[in-house]
Scaffold this active site. Sequence first.
Site, PDB file in Angstrom:
ATOM      1  N   ASP A   1       8.194   5.681  -1.770  1.00  0.00           N
ATOM      2  CA  ASP A   1       8.351   4.747  -2.891  1.00  0.00           C
ATOM      3  C   ASP A   1       8.250   5.465  -4.234  1.00  0.00           C
ATOM      4  O   ASP A   1       7.598   5.004  -5.175  1.00  0.00           O
ATOM      5  CB  ASP A   1       7.353   3.582  -2.776  1.00  0.00           C
ATOM      6  CG  ASP A   1       7.635   2.729  -1.541  1.00  0.00           C
ATOM      7  OD1 ASP A   1       8.737   2.859  -0.958  1.00  0.00           O
ATOM      8  OD2 ASP A   1       6.763   1.930  -1.145  1.00  0.00           O
ATOM      9  N   ASP A  37       2.315   4.449   4.071  1.00  0.00           N
ATOM     10  CA  ASP A  37       3.705   3.968   4.054  1.00  0.00           C
ATOM     11  C   ASP A  37       4.613   4.929   4.828  1.00  0.00           C
ATOM     12  O   ASP A  37       4.384   6.141   4.831  1.00  0.00           O
ATOM     13  CB  ASP A  37       4.148   3.929   2.573  1.00  0.00           C
ATOM     14  CG  ASP A  37       5.339   3.027   2.298  1.00  0.00           C
ATOM     15  OD1 ASP A  37       6.215   2.923   3.160  1.00  0.00           O
ATOM     16  OD2 ASP A  37       5.384   2.457   1.190  1.00  0.00           O
ATOM     17  N   ASP A  93       1.502  -0.519   3.252  1.00  0.00           N
ATOM     18  CA  ASP A  93       2.835  -1.018   3.623  1.00  0.00           C
ATOM     19  C   ASP A  93       2.846  -1.077   5.153  1.00  0.00           C
ATOM     20  O   ASP A  93       2.600  -0.060   5.814  1.00  0.00           O
ATOM     21  CB  ASP A  93       3.880  -0.025   3.089  1.00  0.00           C
ATOM     22  CG  ASP A  93       5.316  -0.475   3.314  1.00  0.00           C
ATOM     23  OD1 ASP A  93       5.568  -1.157   4.327  1.00  0.00           O
ATOM     24  OD2 ASP A  93       6.180  -0.114   2.489  1.00  0.00           O
ATOM     25  N   HIS A 108       6.975  -4.262  -1.613  1.00  0.00           N
ATOM     26  CA  HIS A 108       6.034  -3.300  -2.194  1.00  0.00           C
ATOM     27  C   HIS A 108       6.113  -3.190  -3.718  1.00  0.00           C
ATOM     28  O   HIS A 108       5.251  -2.565  -4.333  1.00  0.00           O
ATOM     29  CB  HIS A 108       6.224  -1.924  -1.523  1.00  0.00           C
ATOM     30  CG  HIS A 108       4.941  -1.184  -1.333  1.00  0.00           C
ATOM     31  ND1 HIS A 108       4.785  -0.160  -0.423  1.00  0.00           N
ATOM     32  CD2 HIS A 108       3.721  -1.306  -1.959  1.00  0.00           C
ATOM     33  CE1 HIS A 108       3.545   0.306  -0.511  1.00  0.00           C
ATOM     34  NE2 HIS A 108       2.879  -0.370  -1.420  1.00  0.00           N
ATOM     35  N   HIS A 127       7.492   5.310   3.796  1.00  0.00           N
ATOM     36  CA  HIS A 127       8.304   5.772   2.672  1.00  0.00           C
ATOM     37  C   HIS A 127       7.386   6.293   1.567  1.00  0.00           C
ATOM     38  O   HIS A 127       6.182   6.053   1.606  1.00  0.00           O
ATOM     39  CB  HIS A 127       9.154   4.610   2.145  1.00  0.00           C
ATOM     40  CG  HIS A 127       9.919   3.899   3.213  1.00  0.00           C
ATOM     41  ND1 HIS A 127       9.391   2.814   3.881  1.00  0.00           N
ATOM     42  CD2 HIS A 127      11.124   4.146   3.763  1.00  0.00           C
ATOM     43  CE1 HIS A 127      10.274   2.406   4.802  1.00  0.00           C
ATOM     44  NE2 HIS A 127      11.328   3.202   4.761  1.00  0.00           N
ATOM     45  N   ASP A 131       5.089  -1.046   7.202  1.00  0.00           N
ATOM     46  CA  ASP A 131       6.048  -0.176   7.897  1.00  0.00           C
ATOM     47  C   ASP A 131       5.480   1.228   8.144  1.00  0.00           C
ATOM     48  O   ASP A 131       6.099   2.047   8.819  1.00  0.00           O
ATOM     49  CB  ASP A 131       7.414  -0.151   7.200  1.00  0.00           C
ATOM     50  CG  ASP A 131       7.429   0.507   5.827  1.00  0.00           C
ATOM     51  OD1 ASP A 131       6.652   1.444   5.589  1.00  0.00           O
ATOM     52  OD2 ASP A 131       8.264   0.080   4.998  1.00  0.00           O
ATOM     53  N   HIS A 159      11.409  -1.964  -4.767  1.00  0.00           N
ATOM     54  CA  HIS A 159      10.296  -1.652  -3.852  1.00  0.00           C
ATOM     55  C   HIS A 159      10.292  -0.178  -3.414  1.00  0.00           C
ATOM     56  O   HIS A 159       9.292   0.274  -2.838  1.00  0.00           O
ATOM     57  CB  HIS A 159      10.273  -2.577  -2.621  1.00  0.00           C
ATOM     58  CG  HIS A 159      11.231  -2.222  -1.526  1.00  0.00           C
ATOM     59  ND1 HIS A 159      11.007  -2.567  -0.196  1.00  0.00           N
ATOM     60  CD2 HIS A 159      12.416  -1.570  -1.544  1.00  0.00           C
ATOM     61  CE1 HIS A 159      12.016  -2.125   0.545  1.00  0.00           C
ATOM     62  NE2 HIS A 159      12.880  -1.534  -0.228  1.00  0.00           N
ATOM     63  N   GLU A 171       5.140  -5.982   2.690  1.00  0.00           N
ATOM     64  CA  GLU A 171       6.364  -5.820   3.494  1.00  0.00           C
ATOM     65  C   GLU A 171       6.360  -6.582   4.815  1.00  0.00           C
ATOM     66  O   GLU A 171       7.250  -6.387   5.640  1.00  0.00           O
ATOM     67  CB  GLU A 171       6.715  -4.337   3.715  1.00  0.00           C
ATOM     68  CG  GLU A 171       6.997  -3.550   2.425  1.00  0.00           C
ATOM     69  CD  GLU A 171       8.358  -3.848   1.770  1.00  0.00           C
ATOM     70  OE1 GLU A 171       9.256  -4.392   2.455  1.00  0.00           O
ATOM     71  OE2 GLU A 171       8.508  -3.542   0.566  1.00  0.00           O
TER      72      GLU A 171
HETATM   73  N1  LIG Z   1       8.476  -0.302   0.172  1.00  0.00           N
HETATM   74  C1  LIG Z   1       9.465   0.065   0.971  1.00  0.00           C
HETATM   75  N2  LIG Z   1       9.567  -0.422   2.177  1.00  0.00           N
HETATM   76  N3  LIG Z   1      10.325   0.932   0.485  1.00  0.00           N
HETATM   77  C2  LIG Z   1      11.489   1.410   1.179  1.00  0.00           C
HETATM   78  C3  LIG Z   1      12.318   2.270   0.290  1.00  0.00           C
HETATM   79  C4  LIG Z   1      13.568   2.740   0.976  1.00  0.00           C
HETATM   80  C5  LIG Z   1      14.394   3.740   0.174  1.00  0.00           C
HETATM   81  N4  LIG Z   1      13.683   4.966  -0.051  1.00  0.00           N
HETATM   82  C6  LIG Z   1      14.811   3.131  -1.157  1.00  0.00           C
HETATM   83  O1  LIG Z   1      14.360   3.576  -2.184  1.00  0.00           O
HETATM   84  O2  LIG Z   1      15.600   2.220  -1.193  1.00  0.00           O
HETATM   85 MN   LIG Z   2       6.446   0.878   0.598  1.00  0.00          MN
HETATM   86 MN   LIG Z   3       7.729   1.453   3.450  1.00  0.00          MN
END
Ligand SMILES: NC(=[NH2+])NCCC[C@H](N)C(=O)O
Ligand SMILES: [Mn+2]
Ligand SMILES: [Mn+2]
Length: 299
Positions: free
Chosen positions: A126, A122, A226, A99, A124, A228, A139, A271
């Site tokens: 991010d 997402d 994303d 990402h 998350h 996920d 990411h 991702e």
């Molecule tokens: N784009 C993603 N899949 N991001 C996941 C981030 C996971 C976690 N919050 C981190 O900063 O490491």
């Molecule tokens: Mn992401």
């Molecule tokens: Mn994510």
Amino acid sequence: MKKMISIIGVPMDLGQNRRGVDMGPSAIRYANLKERIKRLGYKVEDRGNLHVPTAETYKIENEKLKYLPAVVKVSEDICKEVSAVVKEGHFPIILGGDHSIAIGSIAGLTQVYKKLGVIWFDAHADFNTAETTPSGNIHGMPLACSLGIGHEDLINIGGFSPKVAPENVVIVGARSVDPEERELIKQHGITCFTMHEVDKMGIGKVMEEAIRIASEGTDGIHLSLDLDSIDPDMAPGVGTPVLGGVTYREGHLAMEMLYQSGKVVSCDVVEVNPILDKENKTARTAVEMVCSLLGQSVL
Ligand SMILES: NC(=[NH2+])NCCC[C@H](N)C(=O)O
Ligand SMILES: [Mn+2]
Ligand SMILES: [Mn+2]
């Protein structure tokens, strides 16, 4: 006339530590992306992949911002490529890669769309910075960077910062947010529809709100998808899977509503990690989502 679609591949895996996400663009192409979009009546060009250096040729200098110089360089390249296709009037689809590529795509888009709305789909948020990150993985930072929060080399890709305004940014599908990241999101007034809101309000109402917020006073909406965000049953091939995600049907409805809004000008598809996938299922889900975003099932 339908816009021409430009596919841009970015085999980026330096924004996280699971190898294989660099093969995302191949996996998505193998799932027939171009043909499927053509069948919807669009003209499509595939511009191939941008160059991404191999992790083994770099050493990590900053544990809180892993591979920073390489991510900055690739982000500048993405920015140039994306702004070039947008200047031609095309709709870019940027295939990751992890990402972190969204830093460059949003930088490229905002060279042309001065007021851009962003929907960040997402698991998350991010929204980390070097100070809050639990992993040092970039990411986990691209949304914060696009709002001008983060390392100066990352926020200034494309020559200016911030790229987007907090009142036009919406996160949908979040279910794994780090404690300090949560504070940053609140502090900056970002709208976040977590899975709690998706369950409670329904994805239809959530998207109605998300589209309203991201289109109010903007020149268009960028969808940063994303994979996920989608539940691991239909998207197992991601580096940071989280249970309890958006279902396949909810994902489709969200994409269809974005199509119907007529506001979407671009999207990231990120991702997808074929090494962690089951028979390319996640890439196939990604292609289905993109087709819905482009109007596949709306009469
Ligand atoms: N784009 C993603 N899949 N991001 C996941 C981030 C996971 C976690 N919050 C981190 O900063 O490491
Ligand atoms: Mn992401
Ligand atoms: Mn994510």
